[in-house]
Design an enzyme around this catalytic site. Structure first.
Site, PDB file in Angstrom:
ATOM      1  N   CYS A   9       0.852  -1.165   0.000  1.00 12.61           N
ATOM      2  CA  CYS A   9       0.000   0.000   0.000  1.00 12.61           C
ATOM      3  C   CYS A   9       0.888   1.215   0.000  1.00 12.61           C
ATOM      4  CB  CYS A   9      -0.851   0.035   1.260  1.00 12.61           C
ATOM      5  SG  CYS A   9      -1.895  -1.408   1.490  1.00 12.61           S
ATOM      6  N   GLY A  35      -1.241   0.915  -5.003  1.00  8.14           N
ATOM      7  CA  GLY A  35      -2.537   0.347  -4.632  1.00  8.14           C
ATOM      8  C   GLY A  35      -3.662   1.044  -5.356  1.00  8.14           C
ATOM      9  N   ASN A 109       1.183   0.505   5.971  1.00  5.17           N
ATOM     10  CA  ASN A 109       1.711  -0.252   4.840  1.00  5.17           C
ATOM     11  C   ASN A 109       2.553  -1.386   5.400  1.00  5.17           C
ATOM     12  OD1 ASN A 109       4.296   0.341   2.338  1.00  5.17           O
ATOM     13  ND2 ASN A 109       2.712  -1.203   2.370  1.00  5.17           N
ATOM     14  N   GLY A 110       2.222  -2.606   5.001  1.00  6.78           N
ATOM     15  CA  GLY A 110       2.972  -3.762   5.488  1.00  6.78           C
ATOM     16  C   GLY A 110       2.029  -4.834   5.999  1.00  6.78           C
ATOM     17  N   CYS A 244      13.054  -4.389   1.835  1.00  5.17           N
ATOM     18  CA  CYS A 244      12.454  -5.263   0.815  1.00  5.17           C
ATOM     19  C   CYS A 244      13.111  -5.024  -0.541  1.00  5.17           C
ATOM     20  CB  CYS A 244      10.961  -4.967   0.723  1.00  5.17           C
ATOM     21  SG  CYS A 244      10.173  -5.717  -0.712  1.00  5.17           S
ATOM     22  N   TYR A 250      10.371  -4.328  -8.576  1.00  8.99           N
ATOM     23  CA  TYR A 250       9.075  -4.121  -9.213  1.00  8.99           C
ATOM     24  C   TYR A 250       8.262  -2.974  -8.639  1.00  8.99           C
ATOM     25  CZ  TYR A 250       4.123  -4.854 -10.205  1.00  8.99           C
ATOM     26  OH  TYR A 250       2.823  -4.672 -10.561  1.00  8.99           O
ATOM     27  N   CYS A 390       5.642 -13.772   0.077  1.00  4.88           N
ATOM     28  CA  CYS A 390       6.060 -12.689   0.980  1.00  4.88           C
ATOM     29  C   CYS A 390       5.070 -12.579   2.130  1.00  4.88           C
ATOM     30  CB  CYS A 390       6.087 -11.371   0.231  1.00  4.88           C
ATOM     31  SG  CYS A 390       6.505  -9.969   1.281  1.00  4.88           S
ATOM     32  N   CYS A 443      15.876  -7.837   2.725  1.00  8.19           N
ATOM     33  CA  CYS A 443      15.072  -9.050   2.787  1.00  8.19           C
ATOM     34  C   CYS A 443      14.967  -9.573   1.360  1.00  8.19           C
ATOM     35  CB  CYS A 443      13.680  -8.750   3.337  1.00  8.19           C
ATOM     36  SG  CYS A 443      12.608 -10.196   3.265  1.00  8.19           S
TER      37      CYS A 443
END
Ligand code: AMP
Length: 453
Positions: A9, A35, A109-110, A244, A250, A390, A443
């Site tokens: 998001c 989003g 977000n997450g 991340c 992407y 993920c 990650c």
């Protein structure tokens, strides 16, 4: 399907600006790629919070009249992206609540990894939930905390949650920004031209509203925005960065800088690395728009093979990933991408995309290029095989649907009907995303299965 409803998001917060909700609105436009399912803004006028949220694109959710009602000098906003199914407007953000200290709104977000345990414990104690969002846990934790002040309650609450969270919280007079100890998801701090502040998932929002980048909110840091003061910083957790890496591959917009580095530059380097690792004789390098563009430029520059826009994208179709059924996804790829026949006909084409998830998109693209007359199609992917789902906020399907978890590269090549297929390897990916940062800072679980939390 319901445990993980706060996927990739965007969040934004504006503090101390007379047009706060408008700036939040513009910022959400810049962050729309994170989003498209729902959008919302809460503003604070000192006495009261005002919230508007709805399913749909930012442009559809808000208009001038609606923004007028979101009065006040601070505002937070959210765009939501989630996987399948849930139609409920309740699942849009900001999440608003009245509680014993007044009113608050949260954007998140997450994904929390202990959301279910926290929720079960709260429900046992009598809490009632209205949505499936992890974020509602936080509202309860803050409201039920025995601490006296909001700031102490926020600290208390975030110490009980685990996983990925970049949060912005709005009260009637203050704003708070928090990032989890690993800094999974990005969150940056900027200054508005009038001296006010902005926090946002990506710096492309700053550029749109004329803000200057100050720094990233640190992993494990809480920032407090208060009238007449500089933002105060409190270290809640010892930072152990695990950014991340998929943001670079992407998710983030190329004109953003995330985790201290330009997304465009990182993607272009991935393409250059890919050309070194997996060269092939061909006539053209063609990107899958838009995700494959920077890495295709890198591939073309490194290999010396001409770059051509061999595939047109229809920009009025949303991201294909959103649709829940396989059938719909197939159709949407067709609607979205069309071949430039004059360019492709009779040519050996290298087609560059950022990732293969289920394999559906790649197969459609290869077929499309062959139908358009390509004599050979060589698929090049600017990230390693996506082998693992993920749990920290990127929307990936379960392992059984990830093609690279179930097939070898040669089998995938056969499946997508390409003449050859090659991926970037993990080492080259890490090399591409910042020379002075090494594996431990990122990650890479979606490519390696090495999970942290
Ligand atoms: P697939 O057909 O499942 O292999 O989809 C691959 C395409 O989806 C690639 O073109 C990617 O750019 C794009 N993609 C990869 N990850 C995601 C994601 N989490 N959400 C939306 N699109 C994605």
């Amino acid at each position: 399907m319901h445990e993980n409803m706060n996927e990739k998001c965007a969040v934004v917060g504006i503090y101390n600006h007379e047009a706060a909700s408008k700036l939040a609105y513009f910022s959400l436009h810049a962050l729309q790629h994170r989003g498209q399912e729902a959008a919302g803004i809460s503003s604070a006028d000192g006495n009261k919070l005002h919230t508007i949220k709805k399913r749909g694109l930012v442009m559809r959710v808000f208009d001038e009249a609606k923004l007028q009602t979101l009065s006040g000098t601070s505002a937070i906003g959210h765009t939501r992206y989630s996987t399948a199914g849930d139609d409920s407007i309740l699942d849009a953000q900001p999440v608003f609540a009245r509680y014993d200290l007044g009113e608050m709104a949260i954007v998140h977000n997450g994904n929390l990894t202990n959301a279910q345990e926290v929720r079960d414990a709260l429900i046992k104690k009598g809490a009632i939930f209205q949505t499936f969002m992890d974020t509602e846990n936080l509202i309860h934790l803050i409201a039920k905390s025995s601490k006296e002040k909001l700031i102490e309650r926020i600290i208390d609450a975030v110490q009980r949650i685990e996983g990925a969270f970049s949060l912005v919280i709005l009260s009637r007079t203050k704003m708070f920004a928090v990032r989890d100890r690993h800094g999974f998801r990005p969150l940056s701090l900027g200054q508005l031209p009038n001296g006010g502040y902005i926090v946002a998932s990506e710096t492309c929002a700053f550029d749109l509203v004329g803000a200057t980048f100050i720094r990233d909110v640190e992993p494990g840091e809480l920032l407090i925005f208060e009238e007449g003061k500089e933002p105060q910083s409190i270290k809640i957790f010892e930072p152990t960065p695990k950014h991340c890496i998929f943001e670079y591959v992407y998710f983030a917009r190329p004109d953003s800088s995330v985790f201290g580095q330009s997304v465009y530059q990182a993607r272009k380097t991935m393409g250059q690395e890919l050309a070194k690792i997996a060269p092939v004789e061909a006539d053209l390098v063609v990107p899958v728009p838009d995700g494959g563009v920077p890495s295709a430029i890198g591939y073309a520059q490194e290999s010396g093979i001409p770059y051509e826009m061999g595939i047109m994208r229809n920009h009025y179709i949303g991201r294909t990933f959103i649709e829940p059924t396989q059938e719909m996804r197939d159709l949407k790829v067709k609607m979205k991408l069309s071949p430039m026949i004059d360019i492709i006909k009779g040519k050996r084409v290298i087609v560059v995309d950022d990732s293969i998830v289920r394999g559906t998109t790649s197969r459609r693209i290869v077929r499309m290029l062959k139908e358009a007359g390509a004599s050979e199609v060589h698929m090049r992917i600017s990230s390693p095989p996506t082998t693992d789902p993920c749990f920290y906020g990127v929307d990936t399907p379960s392992k059984d649907k990830l093609i690279a978890a179930n097939m070898s590269t040669q089998e995938i090549c056969d499946f997508v009907e390409a003449d050859s297929l090659a991926y970037l390897d993990e080492e080259a990916l890490l090399r591409s995303v910042n020379s002075d940062m090494h594996e431990e800072k990122y990650c890479t679980a979606c490519f390696t299965g090495k999970y942290i939390v």
